[in-house]
Design an enzyme around this catalytic site. Sequence first.
Site, PDB file in Angstrom:
ATOM      1  CG  PHE A  29      20.402  89.491  -3.599  1.00 38.21           C
ATOM      2  CD1 PHE A  29      21.561  89.433  -2.421  1.00 38.21           C
ATOM      3  CD2 PHE A  29      20.311  88.096  -3.757  1.00 38.21           C
ATOM      4  CE1 PHE A  29      22.541  88.747  -1.640  1.00 38.21           C
ATOM      5  CE2 PHE A  29      20.949  87.065  -3.100  1.00 38.21           C
ATOM      6  CZ  PHE A  29      22.135  87.492  -2.033  1.00 38.21           C
TER       7      PHE A  29
ATOM      8  CB  CYS B 246      27.986  83.099  -8.335  1.00 40.35           C
ATOM      9  SG  CYS B 246      29.035  84.427  -9.302  1.00 40.35           S
TER      10      CYS B 246
HETATM   11  P1  NAD Z   1      17.075  84.227  -7.577  1.00 37.10           P
HETATM   12  O1  NAD Z   1      17.037  83.465  -9.036  1.00 37.10           O
HETATM   13  O2  NAD Z   1      16.129  84.681  -7.006  1.00 37.10           O
HETATM   14  O3  NAD Z   1      16.452  85.357  -8.817  1.00 37.10           O
HETATM   15  C1  NAD Z   1      17.380  85.919  -9.930  1.00 37.10           C
HETATM   16  C2  NAD Z   1      16.181  86.939 -10.486  1.00 37.10           C
HETATM   17  O4  NAD Z   1      15.420  86.279 -10.754  1.00 37.10           O
HETATM   18  C3  NAD Z   1      15.918  88.186 -10.157  1.00 37.10           C
HETATM   19  O5  NAD Z   1      15.687  89.403 -11.099  1.00 37.10           O
HETATM   20  C4  NAD Z   1      14.051  87.708  -9.391  1.00 37.10           C
HETATM   21  O6  NAD Z   1      12.959  88.755  -9.323  1.00 37.10           O
HETATM   22  C5  NAD Z   1      13.558  86.560 -10.751  1.00 37.10           C
HETATM   23  N1  NAD Z   1      12.955  86.003 -10.127  1.00 37.10           N
HETATM   24  C6  NAD Z   1      12.682  85.182  -8.837  1.00 37.10           C
HETATM   25  N2  NAD Z   1      12.002  84.537  -8.781  1.00 37.10           N
HETATM   26  C7  NAD Z   1      11.861  84.219  -9.772  1.00 37.10           C
HETATM   27  C8  NAD Z   1      10.829  82.816 -10.600  1.00 37.10           C
HETATM   28  N3  NAD Z   1       9.890  82.239  -9.894  1.00 37.10           N
HETATM   29  N4  NAD Z   1      10.463  83.702 -11.560  1.00 37.10           N
HETATM   30  C9  NAD Z   1      11.120  84.057 -12.724  1.00 37.10           C
HETATM   31  N5  NAD Z   1      11.658  85.304 -12.318  1.00 37.10           N
HETATM   32  C10 NAD Z   1      12.018  84.935 -10.544  1.00 37.10           C
HETATM   33  O7  NAD Z   1      19.010  84.356  -7.000  1.00 37.10           O
HETATM   34  P2  NAD Z   1      19.152  85.574  -6.307  1.00 37.10           P
HETATM   35  O8  NAD Z   1      19.279  85.282  -4.509  1.00 37.10           O
HETATM   36  O9  NAD Z   1      19.052  87.063  -6.044  1.00 37.10           O
HETATM   37  O10 NAD Z   1      20.938  85.366  -6.457  1.00 37.10           O
HETATM   38  C11 NAD Z   1      21.481  84.697  -5.840  1.00 37.10           C
HETATM   39  C12 NAD Z   1      22.116  83.326  -6.643  1.00 37.10           C
HETATM   40  O11 NAD Z   1      22.065  83.638  -7.916  1.00 37.10           O
HETATM   41  C13 NAD Z   1      23.095  82.894  -6.682  1.00 37.10           C
HETATM   42  O12 NAD Z   1      22.336  80.964  -6.420  1.00 37.10           O
HETATM   43  C14 NAD Z   1      23.923  82.695  -7.198  1.00 37.10           C
HETATM   44  O13 NAD Z   1      24.486  81.716  -7.130  1.00 37.10           O
HETATM   45  C15 NAD Z   1      23.345  82.826  -9.039  1.00 37.10           C
HETATM   46  N6  NAD Z   1      24.179  83.873  -9.436  1.00 37.10           N
HETATM   47  C16 NAD Z   1      25.196  83.849  -9.938  1.00 37.10           C
HETATM   48  C17 NAD Z   1      25.887  84.254 -10.735  1.00 37.10           C
HETATM   49  C18 NAD Z   1      26.920  83.833 -11.870  1.00 37.10           C
HETATM   50  O14 NAD Z   1      27.138  84.222 -13.237  1.00 37.10           O
HETATM   51  N7  NAD Z   1      26.199  81.975 -12.605  1.00 37.10           N
HETATM   52  C19 NAD Z   1      26.125  85.519 -10.403  1.00 37.10           C
HETATM   53  C20 NAD Z   1      25.869  85.970  -9.762  1.00 37.10           C
HETATM   54  C21 NAD Z   1      24.869  85.305  -8.636  1.00 37.10           C
END
Ligand code: NAD
Length: 498
Positions: free
Chosen positions: A148, A280
């Site tokens: 998100f 992140c």
């Molecule tokens: P999230 O893990 O909740 O969701 C990411 C994606 O996974 C979404 O598209 C979501 O629909 C999907 N998803 C959610 N639950 C799932 C499940 N149980 N099984 C399979 N898919 C599932 O992450 P978020 O809250 O949207 O984003 C924030 C996180 O992303 C933070 O931990 C942040 O650090 C990380 N992030 C990392 C980077 C990087 O490049 N390392 C960049 C941006 C964000």
Amino acid sequence: MRHIDHFIAGGATSPAGRKHQIWNPSTGEVQAEVTLGDAALLDQAIANAKAVQPEWAATNPQKRARVMFKFKELIEDNMQELAELLSSEHGKVIDDAKGDVQRGLEVIEYACGIPQVLKGEYTQGAGPGIDVYSMRQPLGIGAGITPFNFPAMIPMWMFGMAIAAGNAFILKPSERDPSVPVRLAELFLEAGAPEGLLQVVHGDKEMVDAILDHADIAAVSFVGSSDIAHYVYKRGVAAGKRIQAMGGAKNHGIVMPDADLDQVVNDLSGAAFGSAGERCMALPVVVPVGHDTAERLKEKLIPAIHALNVGVSNDPDAHYGPVVTPEHKARVEGWIDTAEKEGGEIVVDGRGFTLQGHEKGFFVGPTLIDHVTTDMESYKEEIFGPVLQIVRAESFEDAVRLPSDHQYGNGVAIFTRNGHAAREFASRVNVGMVGINVPIPVPVSYHSFGGWKRSGFGDTDQYGTEGLKFWTKVKKVTQRWPDGGGDGNNAFIIPTMG
Ligand code: NAD
């Protein structure tokens, strides 16, 4: 209520299905809903992608680049609209939202150079009359699953490179702020891309699993939290796919005794609290080296934090806006509770913050916690909110060890005037991206982005040449052209003009 559709082939599709509510985090009201897709919807998207991808791959790279270039112009023309839409669903302030679009746009600009970066290698005379060359070919259909917190930038990191390299792409954006990804797909079509080349399917775990299991998807790029990244990596690899899965983070900012503390405080105000800490590459941990540095830094930080202006996402004077959902607000405040119970000193407390006139918004006030130690859960885990923790280090060696030993290894920064210390730190620290007097060291689009340890599973980074590697496979050709022998029939004839 506004409804957000899937973008399949050349337009909106909205089959029946489970719905997910989209908040306006500034007002605390539901503003839209999105339908969550399933395996049947994915099949439809795959069929469209399969129909269009071979011709796209056969289109010469310069023509593909022209579509990317037109797309870049359309994004620039629509920057304000994209930023407003993004900020209304995410909660980040408009300038931040523009930054989100801009950093994705830079990858599109890099992708405009695809004819140059796709050029292979060639060795003439590797043996008698033998030449060897290599070419990069697309994988076919790629998919991206995005978080998100950067609903414009991260999709563009992925599909910019994948599509320019000749693949079709299916994007599964976060179900929390899905409008901008759809708008990007519309603009991409307007730029001249064929229908079905870039499609957006909405969904949650059900759709993610369908993508990971689908035999016709060759590669999946994921960005999100670490447990899910690890799950995606394992399940995708088990299904025989190429997977890159970027995870969570807990980036440290090391402050050496000789650092310019006014500059550090200024940098931390943006890097720890900007975008409500939902980055992140935020800097949620600051590590002053030595007691005196810690005391001087704390003294300067407190007034700077009190001066931060929290506001609705379209308030031009706000430094940062609300967090994304009520659950996330509760989670961030829960971590502040935990830190307090664990013995952290809550120096500035952002719990229970309300904004006058927007009492239902998901705001968390800026928070500073001192005397955090490495055994605390609130240190080990990602908070992803406007919370800065101070972990005091005794020496430079401690400062290198802290981020190196942490489970996450996305980014890290060191603030110092000492070139030798900075150089030592950069070469020894066990973290993927390092800033030297740069608080948020996100590499530019012609380098690559990626963290280490539980911040990244798989072995290629996003965008730049690493991104190109991820979205292509290398074919190696060894050729020999005999002269045809002496019977006259096959003799080598040099064609002549006219
Ligand atoms: P999230 O893990 O909740 O969701 C990411 C994606 O996974 C979404 O598209 C979501 O629909 C999907 N998803 C959610 N639950 C799932 C499940 N149980 N099984 C399979 N898919 C599932 O992450 P978020 O809250 O949207 O984003 C924030 C996180 O992303 C933070 O931990 C942040 O650090 C990380 N992030 C990392 C980077 C990087 O490049 N390392 C960049 C941006 C964000």
